[in-house]
Enzyme design. Structure first.
Site, PDB file in Angstrom:
ATOM      1  N   ASN A 192      52.353  16.070   5.654  1.00 12.46           N
ATOM      2  CA  ASN A 192      53.317  17.148   5.390  1.00 12.46           C
ATOM      3  C   ASN A 192      54.055  17.570   6.655  1.00 12.46           C
ATOM      4  O   ASN A 192      53.532  17.467   7.762  1.00 12.46           O
ATOM      5  CB  ASN A 192      52.588  18.339   4.777  1.00 12.46           C
ATOM      6  CG  ASN A 192      51.905  17.970   3.465  1.00 12.46           C
ATOM      7  OD1 ASN A 192      52.205  16.917   2.908  1.00 12.46           O
ATOM      8  ND2 ASN A 192      51.012  18.810   2.990  1.00 12.46           N
ATOM      9  N   ASP A 194      55.478  20.707   6.712  1.00 17.25           N
ATOM     10  CA  ASP A 194      55.699  22.150   6.549  1.00 17.25           C
ATOM     11  C   ASP A 194      54.982  22.983   7.610  1.00 17.25           C
ATOM     12  O   ASP A 194      55.161  24.199   7.666  1.00 17.25           O
ATOM     13  CB  ASP A 194      55.268  22.610   5.138  1.00 17.25           C
ATOM     14  CG  ASP A 194      53.839  22.169   4.770  1.00 17.25           C
ATOM     15  OD1 ASP A 194      52.962  22.144   5.668  1.00 17.25           O
ATOM     16  OD2 ASP A 194      53.595  21.861   3.586  1.00 17.25           O
ATOM     17  N   PHE A 235      56.542  15.301  -3.968  1.00 16.34           N
ATOM     18  CA  PHE A 235      57.599  14.302  -4.107  1.00 16.34           C
ATOM     19  C   PHE A 235      57.580  13.618  -5.469  1.00 16.34           C
ATOM     20  O   PHE A 235      58.619  13.447  -6.105  1.00 16.34           O
ATOM     21  CB  PHE A 235      57.456  13.228  -3.002  1.00 16.34           C
ATOM     22  CG  PHE A 235      57.623  13.796  -1.636  1.00 16.34           C
ATOM     23  CD1 PHE A 235      58.881  13.894  -1.064  1.00 16.34           C
ATOM     24  CD2 PHE A 235      56.527  14.269  -0.923  1.00 16.34           C
ATOM     25  CE1 PHE A 235      59.037  14.447   0.185  1.00 16.34           C
ATOM     26  CE2 PHE A 235      56.677  14.820   0.332  1.00 16.34           C
ATOM     27  CZ  PHE A 235      57.934  14.919   0.892  1.00 16.34           C
ATOM     28  N   ARG A 236      56.377  13.220  -5.920  1.00 14.03           N
ATOM     29  CA  ARG A 236      56.311  12.268  -7.028  1.00 14.03           C
ATOM     30  C   ARG A 236      55.776  12.834  -8.341  1.00 14.03           C
ATOM     31  O   ARG A 236      55.678  12.072  -9.312  1.00 14.03           O
ATOM     32  CB  ARG A 236      55.471  11.043  -6.602  1.00 14.03           C
ATOM     33  CG  ARG A 236      56.165  10.263  -5.505  1.00 14.03           C
ATOM     34  CD  ARG A 236      55.374   9.073  -5.008  1.00 14.03           C
ATOM     35  NE  ARG A 236      56.100   8.395  -3.945  1.00 14.03           N
ATOM     36  CZ  ARG A 236      56.119   8.784  -2.654  1.00 14.03           C
ATOM     37  NH1 ARG A 236      55.429   9.853  -2.276  1.00 14.03           N
ATOM     38  NH2 ARG A 236      56.837   8.137  -1.767  1.00 14.03           N
ATOM     39  N   HIS A 271      53.698  12.176   9.643  1.00 15.12           N
ATOM     40  CA  HIS A 271      55.120  11.971   9.367  1.00 15.12           C
ATOM     41  C   HIS A 271      55.995  12.914  10.200  1.00 15.12           C
ATOM     42  O   HIS A 271      57.088  13.273   9.788  1.00 15.12           O
ATOM     43  CB  HIS A 271      55.394  12.106   7.862  1.00 15.12           C
ATOM     44  CG  HIS A 271      54.749  11.006   7.055  1.00 15.12           C
ATOM     45  ND1 HIS A 271      54.624  11.023   5.689  1.00 15.12           N
ATOM     46  CD2 HIS A 271      54.189   9.822   7.452  1.00 15.12           C
ATOM     47  CE1 HIS A 271      54.012   9.907   5.279  1.00 15.12           C
ATOM     48  NE2 HIS A 271      53.737   9.176   6.333  1.00 15.12           N
ATOM     49  N   PRO A 318      57.655  21.976  -3.447  1.00 16.53           N
ATOM     50  CA  PRO A 318      57.416  20.898  -4.421  1.00 16.53           C
ATOM     51  C   PRO A 318      56.867  19.660  -3.748  1.00 16.53           C
ATOM     52  O   PRO A 318      57.131  19.420  -2.566  1.00 16.53           O
ATOM     53  CB  PRO A 318      58.823  20.611  -4.981  1.00 16.53           C
ATOM     54  CG  PRO A 318      59.776  21.098  -3.940  1.00 16.53           C
ATOM     55  CD  PRO A 318      59.084  22.239  -3.237  1.00 16.53           C
TER      56      PRO A 318
HETATM   57  P1  OAD Z   1      53.349  12.828  -3.543  1.00 21.01           P
HETATM   58  O1  OAD Z   1      54.327  13.703  -4.227  1.00 21.01           O
HETATM   59  O2  OAD Z   1      53.611  11.365  -3.560  1.00 21.01           O
HETATM   60  O3  OAD Z   1      51.896  13.035  -4.172  1.00 21.01           O
HETATM   61  C1  OAD Z   1      51.346  14.303  -4.349  1.00 21.01           C
HETATM   62  C2  OAD Z   1      50.029  14.148  -5.120  1.00 21.01           C
HETATM   63  O4  OAD Z   1      49.416  15.406  -5.183  1.00 21.01           O
HETATM   64  C3  OAD Z   1      50.205  13.649  -6.533  1.00 21.01           C
HETATM   65  O5  OAD Z   1      49.207  12.682  -6.832  1.00 21.01           O
HETATM   66  C4  OAD Z   1      50.016  14.915  -7.379  1.00 21.01           C
HETATM   67  O6  OAD Z   1      49.418  14.650  -8.638  1.00 21.01           O
HETATM   68  C5  OAD Z   1      49.078  15.698  -6.523  1.00 21.01           C
HETATM   69  N1  OAD Z   1      49.185  17.151  -6.643  1.00 21.01           N
HETATM   70  C6  OAD Z   1      50.301  17.920  -6.795  1.00 21.01           C
HETATM   71  N2  OAD Z   1      49.987  19.230  -6.785  1.00 21.01           N
HETATM   72  C7  OAD Z   1      48.635  19.296  -6.635  1.00 21.01           C
HETATM   73  C8  OAD Z   1      47.696  20.361  -6.555  1.00 21.01           C
HETATM   74  N3  OAD Z   1      48.075  21.642  -6.590  1.00 21.01           N
HETATM   75  N4  OAD Z   1      46.403  20.046  -6.386  1.00 21.01           N
HETATM   76  C9  OAD Z   1      45.986  18.745  -6.331  1.00 21.01           C
HETATM   77  N5  OAD Z   1      46.820  17.704  -6.402  1.00 21.01           N
HETATM   78  C10 OAD Z   1      48.139  17.970  -6.558  1.00 21.01           C
HETATM   79  O7  OAD Z   1      53.184  13.384  -2.043  1.00 21.01           O
HETATM   80  P2  OAD Z   1      52.567  12.630  -0.784  1.00 21.01           P
HETATM   81  O8  OAD Z   1      51.434  11.775  -1.177  1.00 21.01           O
HETATM   82  O9  OAD Z   1      52.354  13.662   0.257  1.00 21.01           O
HETATM   83  O10 OAD Z   1      57.163  10.838   3.258  1.00 21.01           O
HETATM   84  O11 OAD Z   1      53.792  11.722  -0.361  1.00 21.01           O
HETATM   85  C11 OAD Z   1      53.680  10.897   0.739  1.00 21.01           C
HETATM   86  C12 OAD Z   1      54.989  10.767   1.454  1.00 21.01           C
HETATM   87  O12 OAD Z   1      56.007  10.360   0.538  1.00 21.01           O
HETATM   88  C13 OAD Z   1      55.534  12.049   2.039  1.00 21.01           C
HETATM   89  O13 OAD Z   1      54.966  12.372   3.284  1.00 21.01           O
HETATM   90  C14 OAD Z   1      56.991  11.760   2.168  1.00 21.01           C
HETATM   91  C15 OAD Z   1      57.214  11.113   0.828  1.00 21.01           C
HETATM   92  O14 OAD Z   1      58.296  10.291   0.726  1.00 21.01           O
HETATM   93  C16 OAD Z   1      58.341  10.663   3.831  1.00 21.01           C
HETATM   94  O15 OAD Z   1      59.323  11.229   3.456  1.00 21.01           O
HETATM   95  C17 OAD Z   1      58.325   9.695   4.986  1.00 21.01           C
END
Ligand code: OAD
Length: 291
Positions: free
Chosen positions: A112, A114, A40-41, A131, A38
């Site tokens: 990521n 992972d 995060f947001r 990260h 999954p």
């Molecule tokens: P987010 O969960 O904040 O954002 C993921 C983005 O990807 C969102 O804009 C979704 O709409 C989009 N998305 C999801 N699935 C998708 C798909 N299959 N194809 C295209 N887009 C998709 O995740 P990050 O931006 O990675 O840090 O979050 C940044 C950081 O916040 C993470 O590294 C983590 C978190 O807290 C720490 O824990 C320090």
């Protein structure tokens, strides 16, 4: 060296004609959702909407270093259930690998943890894990390092709620070397970024909300003419009008005067496959995916 059209087709055309050799790719959790992890947001499916049982002061607290110091158990409970075994990189991961195989990739900056980037077979020096990652773990008290095998065994052991240092009379909590909020990013991130971003001739951004700093602001560190493509399910990364007025920058797609930014709305895998098709790399990509 400009985009002839502000579309994904225009970006592919740019790759074909200009042959950029210093492409930088920036990725986030959205590129791994199709692998079963999954993000995060995303409302509903994202991790931060599914942490009620941990009774946290805020969802982000699970990755906040000061909260972890007081109460490491929620993080480890989550870590134990978070990563399914036998993860496989996605078509988007393999598309980025193809950029490297074609000699076009300068560096892949990922948020990521992972490690799916490495499973594509990409040389390690091409990846910057902004990260951190969980290949190593460190005792918070005596700084003893533990390897991936050690922490994996602890996470699999149902009787172990929180891994503790095994050094005689230490017993400190051992935390994977992933970056929590409140911790500095790895030195390698800054070391590489300072050299890479000024040289970037095409920036590709996949699957990130572009809200966590300093990662998100790196989009501003490329040359003012450098084309930038965002592939994401939602439009992110643009400074609001007010932010723009106070000098905060960001991506400019959809704005008057934009000559270099493109937003392609859709999944990372679809976007990557579309680019591979247009580049004539589709058969090669399929071979990589099926390997
Ligand atoms: P987010 O969960 O904040 O954002 C993921 C983005 O990807 C969102 O804009 C979704 O709409 C989009 N998305 C999801 N699935 C998708 C798909 N299959 N194809 C295209 N887009 C998709 O995740 P990050 O931006 O990675 O840090 O979050 C940044 C950081 O916040 C993470 O590294 C983590 C978190 O807290 C720490 O824990 C320090």
């Amino acid at each position: 060296r400009k985009l002839r059209s502000l579309t994904i087709e225009g970006v592919v055309e740019f790759i074909k004609t200009e042959k950029p050799k210093n492409i930088i790719v920036m990725t986030g959790a959205g590129i791994s959702t199709s692998a079963g992890i999954p993000d995060f947001r995303s409302p509903g499916s994202g991790l931060y909407d599914n942490l009620q049982k941990y009774d946290l002061p805020s969802p982000e607290a699970i990755f906040q270093i000061d909260f972890f110091e007081k109460n490491p158990e929620p993080f480890f409970t989550l870590a134990k259930e978070l990563f399914p075994e036998d993860l496989k990189p996605t078509p988007c991961h393999y598309f980025i690998r193809m950029l490297e195989k074609k000699g076009l990739l300068r560096r892949w900056y990922t948020q990521n943890i992972d490690s799916l980037e490495y499973l594509t077979g990409l040389p390690e020096d091409k990846v910057v894990t902004a990260h951190g990652n969980h290949h190593t773990s460190t005792c918070r008290k005596c700084s003893t390092k533990y390897d991936l095998g050690w922490i994996t065994a602890k996470l699999k052991d149902k009787s172990c709620k929180v891994p503790h240092c095994e050094k005689l009379s230490c017993g400190g909590v051992v935390k994977p070397d992933i970056i929590f909020f409140g911790e500095a990013l790895p030195r390698r991130f800054f070391h590489c970024a300072i050299q890479d971003f000024p040289q970037c001739d095409l920036l590709l951004i996949f699957g990130t909300s572009l809200v966590v700093q300093p990662f998100a602001s790196m989009v501003n560190e490329v040359d003012a003419e450098c084309p930038r493509l965002l592939v994401n399910l939602e439009a992110v990364g643009r400074a609001s009008r007010l932010e723009e007025m106070i000098g905060t920058t960001g991506l400019c797609y959809g704005r008057d005067g934009n000559t270099r930014d493109v937003f392609w709305k859709g999944s990372c895998d679809e976007g990557a496959r579309k680019m591979a098709d247009l580049l004539g790399w589709d058969a090669e990509l399929d071979i990589l995916i099926e390997q």
